[in-house]
Structure formats: structure tokens, C-alpha cells
Design a protein around this motif. Sequence first.
Motif, PDB file in Angstrom:
ATOM      1  N   GLN A  17     -14.195 -22.608  22.271  1.00 57.81           N
ATOM      2  CA  GLN A  17     -13.511 -21.515  22.712  1.00 57.81           C
ATOM      3  C   GLN A  17     -13.094 -21.193  24.149  1.00 57.81           C
ATOM      4  N   HIS A  18     -13.710 -21.983  24.919  1.00 61.60           N
ATOM      5  CA  HIS A  18     -13.394 -21.777  26.339  1.00 61.60           C
ATOM      6  C   HIS A  18     -12.155 -22.697  26.839  1.00 61.60           C
ATOM      7  N   LEU A  19     -11.584 -23.539  26.010  1.00 59.24           N
ATOM      8  CA  LEU A  19     -10.462 -24.454  26.428  1.00 59.24           C
ATOM      9  C   LEU A  19      -9.068 -23.542  26.212  1.00 59.24           C
ATOM     10  N   ALA A  20      -8.952 -22.932  27.550  1.00 59.29           N
ATOM     11  CA  ALA A  20      -7.699 -22.106  27.484  1.00 59.29           C
ATOM     12  C   ALA A  20      -6.175 -22.820  27.530  1.00 59.29           C
ATOM     13  N   SER A  21      -6.192 -24.031  27.590  1.00 56.74           N
ATOM     14  CA  SER A  21      -4.981 -24.776  27.653  1.00 56.74           C
ATOM     15  C   SER A  21      -4.880 -25.948  26.395  1.00 56.74           C
ATOM     16  N   LEU A  22      -5.832 -25.831  25.326  1.00 50.24           N
ATOM     17  CA  LEU A  22      -5.733 -26.346  24.251  1.00 50.24           C
ATOM     18  C   LEU A  22      -4.509 -26.166  23.376  1.00 50.24           C
ATOM     19  N   THR A  23      -3.681 -27.104  23.204  1.00 49.54           N
ATOM     20  CA  THR A  23      -2.583 -26.901  22.266  1.00 49.54           C
ATOM     21  C   THR A  23      -2.866 -27.656  20.745  1.00 49.54           C
ATOM     22  N   VAL A  24      -3.717 -28.624  20.760  1.00 51.91           N
ATOM     23  CA  VAL A  24      -3.722 -29.251  19.511  1.00 51.91           C
ATOM     24  C   VAL A  24      -5.239 -29.626  19.214  1.00 51.91           C
ATOM     25  N   LEU A  25      -5.758 -29.033  17.825  1.00 53.97           N
ATOM     26  CA  LEU A  25      -6.836 -28.872  17.537  1.00 53.97           C
ATOM     27  C   LEU A  25      -6.985 -29.686  16.131  1.00 53.97           C
ATOM     28  N   HIS A  26      -7.805 -30.901  16.029  1.00 53.59           N
ATOM     29  CA  HIS A  26      -7.656 -31.619  14.560  1.00 53.59           C
ATOM     30  C   HIS A  26      -9.166 -31.483  14.414  1.00 53.59           C
ATOM     31  N   ILE A  27      -9.474 -31.191  13.060  1.00 53.87           N
ATOM     32  CA  ILE A  27     -10.770 -30.974  12.622  1.00 53.87           C
ATOM     33  C   ILE A  27     -11.047 -31.931  11.391  1.00 53.87           C
ATOM     34  N   TYR A  28     -11.890 -32.894  11.206  1.00 56.08           N
ATOM     35  CA  TYR A  28     -12.167 -33.739  10.183  1.00 56.08           C
ATOM     36  C   TYR A  28     -13.438 -33.607   9.558  1.00 56.08           C
TER      37      TYR A  28
END
Length: 433
Positions: free
Chosen positions: A371-382
Amino acid sequence: MRNLRSLRYFMGNRNIPANIVGQLICLRELSSVKVLRRKGHGIEKLPQLNNLGGKLCIGGLENVRSKEDAVKADLSRKKNLYMIEFEWSEDDDEGANRNDKEVLEGLQPPRDVKELAITRFYGDNFPEWVTKMAVNNIDRKETPLDKLVSIRLSGCRSCLSLPTLEQLPHLRDLVLEDMDSLTCLGSSDFTGSMKPLCPSLRSLRLYDMYSLEKWIDGAPNSSKMISPVLQSLEITYCPKIAILDECHPHPLVSLTIRNCTGLVYIMSIQGLTSVESLVISGCPSLLVIANLPNECHSLKTLFIRFCTNLTPLPQKTFDCFALLNELELGPFSKELDSFPSLQGIDKLRNHLHELTLYGVDQWESIPEEIQHLASLTVLHIYSFGMRELPMWLTNMSSIRHLIFYNCKGLNKETVRRGAPPEANDVRLDNEKC
């Protein structure tokens, strides 16, 4: 086509039989030719094509009867060729009855050739000109193939040693593939010297080398032992490589290790301070990745995935990755109750753009440090076992692509409700939510 004696260029994706090629005496460019056993279709039809230039693949070499017939091709006089591939067929049934070494001995290339490929050679050692990377000139003196920039050896399953490469000052790219009998990269004349394999080499790719254990016998498996200027090293399906040690300073930029099932220890990558891409994937025996560089300010891509015996992440994983923008992790040992802590990942808050996490069914949550990753644009969860999305995920306004795969406890409604409203691509198993 027999009437096209003045034809100069032929471009196509199929081999032309040698009997037809032999009549095209003005031909200057031909991508491939296939030798047949039928009378008039042999390699002896090639000598008059001395204007040939560019790339040439000679296929069907199992159909050449002897060294004497191979010599008739007169390849050494085709001085405009810069790339030559020698190819034996994959489905040949004669096996041990073939005379590959004699045939290849008779196919000495022009001395200025720049790219050389040998495919499905059956012998256990190469002929002398290949071993020495030197051809005989008119006076029978050895002339090194010192213009070579690229060598590919593929499907030479019985070969026990490599050619000597250290005398090739311009060699940049080496590909070794399906050489099942090779245990060491050191050449056949190796005498105990700690010299690198090839001082000029920039790229080494190793694929499906099932017996390979060492770079240089008696030395650690370090890029330093391959080349002092090596920039890219790719190791794929090499099951007997057990230990890598990159403790010595080295300018390697890209290191990729895939499906090396016997790899147990990466003793150190402390010396790789210039590395930009580090991929370690499909190494189920790997127990330790020790000594990450203290000053790895160049790293942009880090993948540590499908290393299912790896329990903790390397200590202080995120402390020194100032430029990291793509990260893939997991799954790790099933003995763990949850995904390992991503403590310190908040240091990447302003530059990590893509994150992929691989889990197992019994892990019911994803790490909250995300949750602290303020620049994250892509999140993939497998493959996590979660049934709800964490409340904090809704507040990650930078995310634009949020995708869950094989998370059996989730449904489209749950994903849609828990996703950030700013995300414009939200999916569950490739279905839009």
C-alpha cells in the motif's frame, strides 16, 4: 528456374536443391540450399557459385558422402559470405554411421566470415579447423577466423568440448544449445590456466545443456571466468549447475537463470554493481541467494519466481535499488504460512511501476506493505487463497491495471468492489470486472 542462369538474388524460405542452384552461376545471394543423395543433387554443384555473398545455410549434410565431396563445394573461395550455417537433418536415422567430422573438415569457410553456426553435428569432437577456429590458406598455413563476431552451436549432442575461443578478438555473441555431453565450457586444450573463456565476449546464452556443471574447470562459476566484458548471461535448462558465485566486480548488465533445477546456492551477486536486469525463475532447489550488491543502483528489473524451496527473501532486498521499476516475486516454500514480508519495499514508493506476486492457495492475504507504493500502475496477483481484497487497496489511486489469476476464492463482484476507482483495467482470470 534452370533457365535463369543470370539470376543474381533469390529470397525465399525454402531450401533449393543443389542441382538447380549449381546452374545459377551468377547468383550473389541465396539464403539456403539443401544437399540430396540423388545423383546430380550433391554438394559438388556449389563450386561455381563464387559470387555468393551474405548469409548461406547448407542443409542436408548427412547426404554428403566424404570429405573429398565436401571440399568440392570450395567454400573458402566464396569470400563475400559473412554468415554460414552447416546443418544436418533432425530426422536422420543413420546416427553413428554418419561421417560428420570428415564432412565438416572439408567445408572450411572463407577466412573473413563473421557469423558461424553448426547445427546437429553428430561427432564427439569437432574437426581441427573448428577446434582451432583457424582455416588453412593456399600455402597450407593456418589463418585464424579472427573476424568472427558470432558463433552458434546447436544440437551437437555428442560433443565433449568447445572450440578454442580466446584467440577471437571480435567475438561478441556465443549461443550454445542442446549440447548434452558438454560438462565444462573450457576448450579441449585447457591446461589449468585461469584465463577467461573469451576476453571479448559480450553475450553468452546457454540453453538445454543437460550435463554442464562448470564454466572453467577448477574455478568458481563466475562471469569473470567467461569474459571480463560480458554484458548478458542467460542460463536456461541447465540442471547440473549447482552453484553460482558473482563476488568479483564485473560489468554484467543482464543475468537470467531459468529452469536450472539443480541450482542450490547463489553464493553472491555482490560484484554485479552494474546489473540492470536480474531474473531467477524456475529453480526449485534454490535455498540461498546471498549477498545482494550494496550499491546496485542500476537495477531496473528484478524477478525471483518459482523458486519453491526459497524460504526468506534475501536480507535487505530493497535497500539499494534506487531505480527498480519492475518486480516479480514468489511463490516461495509452501511451508510458509504467508507470503514473506516485503519490509523495506516502501523505499521503492516513487519509482516501482509494476509488481507481480505469485502465491499458493493457503496464503489468504497479500503483503500490506504494497500500500505504500505510490507510483505503482500495474499489479498482478497469482494463485492466492484470499476471499476478500484488503481495504487499503481501494486507496491506491496510482493503479491502472489490476489483474488476479487463479485466485479461486474471489469472484468478479468482490474484485470490482475492492479495486481502486481509478483503475481502468480490472480483471479476474482475463475476464473484465
